[in-house]
Design an enzyme around this catalytic site. Structure first.
Site, short mmCIF file in Angstrom:
data_model
loop_
_atom_site.label_atom_id
_atom_site.label_comp_id
_atom_site.label_asym_id
_atom_site.label_seq_id
_atom_site.Cartn_x
_atom_site.Cartn_y
_atom_site.Cartn_z
CB SER A 85 6.86 82.84 -51.85
OG SER A 85 6.48 81.68 -52.56
CB THR A 86 10.07 79.34 -50.90
OG1 THR A 86 9.44 79.18 -52.16
CG2 THR A 86 10.70 78.02 -50.46
CG HIS A 114 3.06 82.75 -53.10
ND1 HIS A 114 4.28 82.98 -53.70
CD2 HIS A 114 2.29 83.84 -53.38
CE1 HIS A 114 4.26 84.16 -54.31
NE2 HIS A 114 3.07 84.70 -54.12
CG MET A 152 11.99 80.58 -56.60
SD MET A 152 12.00 78.83 -57.02
CE MET A 152 12.92 78.86 -58.58
#
Length: 363
Positions: free
Chosen positions: A178-179, A204, A297
């Site tokens: 993700s992040t 994501h 995250m």
């Protein structure tokens, strides 16, 4: 502790909308807005914000040039505000290479239903950016290996030796992030040799960006990279990225692995979700899989990775020091889903080593 945010955007309407949405969060406060990077430069010196949101196309200095200067002279967590265009996606990925923590697309101001989820998303990204470990400029900006049709760049890191057919047979690599994941995924994939089992990836990302991301990776990697399509056969030497509009699952049909796309409800507030991919791998791949969970995250992927481990899969988690946000790998490690922890620049080597080891045991 209140997170202090500076908004940099040449649109008065966008500055007003972003300020209103962000200030609704009890733990976040907009401490200033700037019409262009020149104004922003002075406001950053005066206000010392925790996080900056930065538009790309602005007068006097574009967002990329300003981001490059900011990350070199006064490193600050930055979230890019991007447009849903092909050029917007290309520039956004360049911003991530330069050190931006994350990006978010501009809100649709004419959609009443779209504003509330957007407010939640941007506030979550601000919180993640505030926790982020900033990379040194350009640390992962260059590929570790050139594409197979191009010569290896001078000074590029060596990739692991190619795998033989027996090592790749019936095996898959499953990756979730993700992040900070766009650069982390690039760092891992560019270190893989051309001869690899099929690779499935969930990052994501909005649907308008996943196709551009896959194309960008395909030009850098020895393996071929594409956006996954429903029902397509998973081939060795290929990596399949979940499209931003659907979950990606692996299924087995007639002895072959195939991609399956699903528009089922979001899981952990995400579609695509890492958990969905990992749970499908637990059911259909089992001990023939190697799972990798990278920076991000939240907790998406942790439970799915635990299911993979119980099914016999070997799982690797990125270590805290090399994560932009140590969230998803930490959650997976805390519930016992991770078999080994690795710095980012060694993940590819660990994956290949595990594939060889499991092939020897099977033989």
């Amino acid at each position: 502790m209140t997170i202090r945010v500076l908004i940099v955007d040449d649109s008065a309407v966008m500055r007003s909308v972003l300020s209103e949405l962000i200030n609704q969060a009890p733990d976040i406060e907009v401490v200033g807005t700037a019409t262009d990077p020149i104004v922003a430069r002075e406001m950053i010196k005066q206000l010392n914000p925790d996080v900056v949101t930065l538009d790309i196309e602005m007068p006097r200095m574009d967002g990329l040039e300003f981001l490059d200067k900011l990350m070199r002279l006064r490193p600050t967590p930055v979230i890019m505000i991007s447009t849903l265009t092909e050029r917007g996606s290309d520039v956004t990925f360049r911003a991530l290479e330069l050190g931006a923590v994350d990006f978010i697309t501009k809100p649709k101001l004419n959609s009443a239903q779209g504003i509330r989820p957007y407010a939640d998303e941007i506030c979550d990204k601000i919180r993640a950016a505030h926790q982020a470990r900033l990379r040194s400029p350009g640390k992962f900006a260059q590929p570790a290996a050139a594409a197979s049709h191009a010569p290896l760049a001078a000074g590029a890191s060596a990739t692991p030796a190619p795998l033989d057919a027996n090592t790749m047979r019936d095996r898959l690599v499953l990756i979730g992030a993700s992040t900070g994941g766009t650069e982390a995924i690039k760092e891992v994939l560019t270190r893989f040799p051309e001869q690899m089992p099929g690779i499935l990836i969930v990052q994501h990302m909005p649907e308008m960006f996943t196709g551009s991301f896959a194309k960008r990776l395909d030009g850098l990697c020895k393996v071929r990279v594409k956006e996954a399509e429903d029902g397509e056969k998973i081939l060795p030497g290929h990596a399949y990225l979940a499209p931003g509009h659907s979950h990606l699952l692996v299924k087995r049909t007639g002895g072959l692995y195939c991609c399956e796309l699903s528009k089922a409800e979001p899981v952990n507030r995400h579609r695509p979700s890492v958990d969905v991919l990992f749970h499908s791998a637990a059911r259909h791949v089992g001990a023939n899989g190697v799972g990798v969970i990278l920076t991000g995250m939240g907790k998406d992927g942790a439970q799915g990775m635990l299911a993979m481990k119980k099914a016999g899969c070997w799982n690797i988690g990125q270590d805290q020091d090399s994560c932009v946000v140590y969230g998803m790998p930490r959650e997976a490690a805390q519930i016992g889903a991770v078999d080994e922890v690795s710095p980012l620049n060694e993940v590819a080597q660990r994956v290949v080593a595990r594939l060889r080891q499991s092939a020897r045991r099977a033989g």
